[in-house]
Design a protein around this motif. Sequence first.
Motif, short mmCIF file in Angstrom:
data_model
loop_
_atom_site.label_atom_id
_atom_site.label_comp_id
_atom_site.label_asym_id
_atom_site.label_seq_id
_atom_site.Cartn_x
_atom_site.Cartn_y
_atom_site.Cartn_z
N GLN A 252 -125.84 -0.40 14.99
CA GLN A 252 -126.17 -0.58 13.57
C GLN A 252 -127.66 -0.36 13.32
N LEU B 249 -128.22 3.30 13.38
CA LEU B 249 -127.77 3.92 12.13
C LEU B 249 -128.80 3.73 11.03
N THR C 118 -123.31 8.34 14.95
CA THR C 118 -123.59 6.90 15.06
C THR C 118 -122.44 6.08 14.50
N ARG C 119 -121.86 6.53 13.40
CA ARG C 119 -120.71 5.81 12.83
C ARG C 119 -119.51 5.87 13.78
#
Length: 498
Positions: free
Chosen positions: A205, A208, A242-243
């Motif tokens: 996270q 991101l 990244t997701r």
Amino acid sequence: MDAHVFPNRPRAWPLALLLAGSLAGCASMHGLHTHATAIDPARVEASQSLAGSKLSAAAWPQDAWWTRFGDPQLDRMMDTALSGQPGLRMAEARVRQAQAVAGIVGASLYPQANASLRSTRQRFSEDGTVPPPIAGSWQTINELSLGVGYELDFWGKNRAAVDAALDRAHAADVDLQAARLMLTTALARTYLRLDLAYAQRDLAQDTLQQREQTLALTRQRVAAQIDSQLELTQAEAALPATRERLAAIGESIALINNQLAALQGQGPDAGARIARPQLAQVSEVSLPSNLPAELIGRRPDVVADRWRVEAASQDIKVAKAQFYPNISLNGLVGLQSRGFDNFLDAGSRVLGIGPAISLPIFDGGRLRGNLGVRQAGYDMAVEHYNATVIAAVHDVVDQLVSLQWLQQQAHEQDEALRLTEHAYELAQARYRSGLANYLQVLSAEGQVLAQKQQVLQLQSRQRELRLNLIRALGGGYQPAAVPGATSVAHVQAPGSKS
């Protein structure tokens, strides 16, 4: 007891006893013996490997060792697993089964009594051995008897068989503790994996968020005609990757929760209710000052093997006692009559008492073969015990060695992370000022991400090694009883010279 009760009493059975004893040597045990010798744990060389470790007499794990992690949720999960896990209940059933078997074998130490009542309506043959007027007639034969028998355990066969069964019951009980330790360590290890997964999610996270900020900066640079569409496309492509990483971590968390529910003996919905772990920092590891000598009394697998060695030594005693006469006393008292009119009269009474003797003289080698099997079984049990002791000491040293080297790895890893973070800051600063391109930023960012992942892995491994050390030290197990000395010496039976 007077002669009217037992008329014509036989006086030959003492002579039979003497003759049986004199013939006992006909079945020979000559040349049969055990070969294995149990290892002395105090002589297992480990002082050099344990040198430099912090020692403490109180360093043995406590029974509820998982409370050291300071997580109430983990404590509740352990309680649930220990009370409802099917595998653990199976181990408990095996203990009850072994105890019941010991009770069955133990019955041989006591007299056995049996009562019977029979009433038979029977026609006797006219051409049989029964004379008239009963021949050819229908008669009712009534019998009531009480028989008592007791085997005289002169050679200790029954006592040794009982001891062997009790030793196996002890081993089954210790196996239960081993299963308990295996379950709790597996649950704790899985819980540590869950904590690592949440830490990895936090890192993803943060990554991101950083990449979103970099994308915004790249758009500004493209608008100012500093960067091209290529840099913008690269910055945009970093976000889906990244997701995807976040989605993979979410899957991992869900699967670990399912594993934790299964280890507790519960359905998948219990896993959905598991919150994020809140683990406290585990204190520095120290070793018990009485290693490795007391390790044999702290590791369930070692203690169970010691009981099995003891049981095997008792099996040898049973096998050797079978070479000697088997002597028992039997008695009978009852009533027998034709019809019911005189069934309860004194004349209908039936009485009997006397010894029964059986002696092996020639069995084709069956007894020698049985003894050889038991002695080989003893040797296997001893060598398995020896292997378990050596493996237990190596297990402790392995965890300690890994922990010691891990400290150096962690120090170097912290330095590598510091340097890569500094390089990433420089790359970003140069990118903002227009002195570097996006590819340099992306490369520096990837190095930081890899180093942070490595830090998380090392921290997780450090906690897992401490958990493994707790398991290697027995997980707080302390036996209620300890096997006797016969398990570490050459076993002899009454009258044997082998």
